[in-house]
Design an enzyme around this catalytic site. Structure first.
Site, mmCIF file in Angstrom:
data_model
loop_
_atom_site.group_PDB
_atom_site.id
_atom_site.type_symbol
_atom_site.label_atom_id
_atom_site.label_comp_id
_atom_site.label_asym_id
_atom_site.label_seq_id
_atom_site.Cartn_x
_atom_site.Cartn_y
_atom_site.Cartn_z
ATOM 1 N N SER A 127 0.846 -1.191 0.000
ATOM 2 C CA SER A 127 0.000 0.000 0.000
ATOM 3 C C SER A 127 0.881 1.240 0.000
ATOM 4 O O SER A 127 2.032 1.197 0.464
ATOM 5 C CB SER A 127 -0.896 0.001 1.245
ATOM 6 N N TYR A 170 -1.274 0.150 10.690
ATOM 7 C CA TYR A 170 -1.401 -0.362 9.324
ATOM 8 C C TYR A 170 -0.218 0.110 8.477
ATOM 9 O O TYR A 170 0.404 -0.693 7.767
ATOM 10 C CB TYR A 170 -2.719 0.116 8.712
#
Length: 262
Positions: free
Chosen positions: A144, A157
């Site tokens: 990501s 995250y």
């Protein structure tokens, strides 16, 4: 790049197959001729996803990516069915939100468990199968933009994805001698899903700032995964392929505002 039938005779494991990105990747691999093993937590959702795939010979196995024993048993079940798979896609990930001062240890451990520990263990388990089979293989970790750009309320995250990128490079170095390539694919912004809906205003604002002016699509994500697993990507390992419409290099929000002013 056209991958039709290039993956005939190849087998692929996809984790997090019930999510939107996992579904896109699974369908892309199936369309290119691969036989798939899908895994996720919910057996019913897995069967529904399986039923939508083109081609034959696919199967699904539920697994708990927070449990080492479950993952070990899952890898053994795949080996019983296929021997070593040709491809492993570590797609599963969780994205809970909360400020660092409010996140508990258990939630932090769960994020690291699914996003980092599971790719480590599954890559290790399936790489050993590939090495024993002596045929090489390809491992793809779904990363990501959060790996490079910190975001408030999702710091764990971001941390997990930064570590996943380093893990990708580490596995690439250590598995190269066995003909196993390890890469990461970094999809761009996706306009939510039924499981993770996003406000339309937020989607419009984010999309307007992306240089190519649109959200990520199934073709974008699946094509990137197919490329790094294909013969065309045979010299690519330890790389992170960013497929985000230019969002990671900068945004066009200022320019959009000037256009409106004119």
């Amino acid at each position: 790049m056209h991958f039709a039938d290039e993956f005939q005779g190849r087998t692929a494991v996809v984790t997090g197959a019930c999510g939107i990105i996992g579904g896109w990747i699974a369908e892309g691999l199936a369309q290119a001729g691969a036989q798939l093993c899908l895994t996720d937590r919910d057996p019913a959702k897995l069967e529904a996803r399986l039923a939508k795939l083109p081609g034959a010979g696919h199967f699904a196995l539920a697994a708990d990516l927070l449990d080492a024993g479950s993952m070990t048993a899952f890898a053994a079940s795949v080996a019983e069915r296929w021997g070593a798979p040709d491809i492993l896609v570590n797609n599963a990930g969780i994205y809970p939100s909360g400020f660092l001062l409010d996140i508990g240890v258990e939630e932090f451990d769960a994020i690291m468990g699914v996003n980092l520990r599971a790719p480590f263990l599954l890559s290790k388990l399936f790489a050993r199968q590939m090495i024993d089979a002596g045929k090489g293989g390809s491992i793809v970790n779904i990363s990501s933009g959060a790996a490079r750009k910190m975001r408030t309320t999702v710091v764990p995250y971001c941390t997990s994805k930064t570590a996943l990128d380093r893990l990708t490079k580490g596995f690439a170095l250590e598995l190269a001698e066995y003909g196993i390539r390890v890469n990461a694919v970094e999809p761009g912004f996706i306009a939510g899903s039924e499981a993770s809906p996003l406000p339309q205003e937020h989607v419009r604002n984010v999309t307007a700032a992306i240089p190519l002016g649109r959200t990520s699509s199934q073709k974008d994500v699946a094509s990137a995964v197919l490329y790094v697993c294909s013969d065309a990507g045979a010299y690519v390992t330890g790389a992170t392929l960013t497929v985000d419409g230019g969002n990671s290099i900068g945004t066009t929000a200022v320019f959009q505002a000037k256009k409106k002013a004119l």
